[in-house]
Scaffold this motif. Sequence first.
Motif, PDB file in Angstrom:
ATOM      1  N   GLY A  70     -12.476 -47.619  31.615  1.00 14.95           N
ATOM      2  CA  GLY A  70     -11.792 -46.418  31.560  1.00 14.95           C
ATOM      3  C   GLY A  70     -11.352 -45.800  30.225  1.00 14.95           C
ATOM      4  N   ARG A  71     -10.655 -44.734  30.315  1.00 13.88           N
ATOM      5  CA  ARG A  71     -10.516 -44.044  28.942  1.00 13.88           C
ATOM      6  C   ARG A  71      -8.777 -44.084  29.010  1.00 13.88           C
ATOM      7  N   ALA A  72      -8.264 -44.794  28.034  1.00 11.71           N
ATOM      8  CA  ALA A  72      -6.832 -45.077  27.831  1.00 11.71           C
ATOM      9  C   ALA A  72      -5.975 -43.855  27.352  1.00 11.71           C
ATOM     10  N   GLY A  73      -6.716 -43.233  26.169  1.00 11.28           N
ATOM     11  CA  GLY A  73      -6.123 -42.088  25.510  1.00 11.28           C
ATOM     12  C   GLY A  73      -5.989 -40.900  26.226  1.00 11.28           C
ATOM     13  N   VAL A  86     -13.301 -32.137  24.425  1.00  6.48           N
ATOM     14  CA  VAL A  86     -13.858 -33.168  23.941  1.00  6.48           C
ATOM     15  C   VAL A  86     -15.123 -33.320  23.155  1.00  6.48           C
ATOM     16  N   GLU A  87     -16.249 -32.588  23.797  1.00  7.18           N
ATOM     17  CA  GLU A  87     -17.243 -32.593  23.025  1.00  7.18           C
ATOM     18  C   GLU A  87     -17.288 -31.574  21.996  1.00  7.18           C
ATOM     19  N   SER A  88     -16.680 -30.344  22.103  1.00  5.56           N
ATOM     20  CA  SER A  88     -16.649 -29.476  20.982  1.00  5.56           C
ATOM     21  C   SER A  88     -15.883 -30.108  19.954  1.00  5.56           C
TER      22      SER A  88
END
Length: 132
Positions: free
Chosen positions: A23-26, A56-58
Amino acid sequence: MSEDEVSRPRRFRRERRENVPGGRAGRHVVKVTPEEESELLRRAQEARITVARLMVESALSDSGETATGRRDLAAELFSAFRLLSAISININQMAKATNATGDIPAELNGALVSVRRLADRIQGTLDEMSAP
């Protein structure tokens, strides 16, 4: 993009990012003005992705361009390539007929107009790719 672009069915495109092991913790909370919110929503909707993915992508891109934007531009170029292939087959057939009969087909002018339109479309896509 253009009218004749083949749009991907919803089941073949993802608005959310791929899952990652563990998963993503941040997590980051960003407060924006109503104008910024409106612009973020517009850009995310245009790219057919979520606002979080857009941000996020940018932010993680060296050029400020999103992976989704690059993928859309690549799809546009592939679409133009397929169209160019179809037009070249038609022009080749007209050239064969002209060589056999000596008469220039009436459709030649329309085919050449299509080539010019396609060249402009490809140039526009390349300009988008090189825009800062």
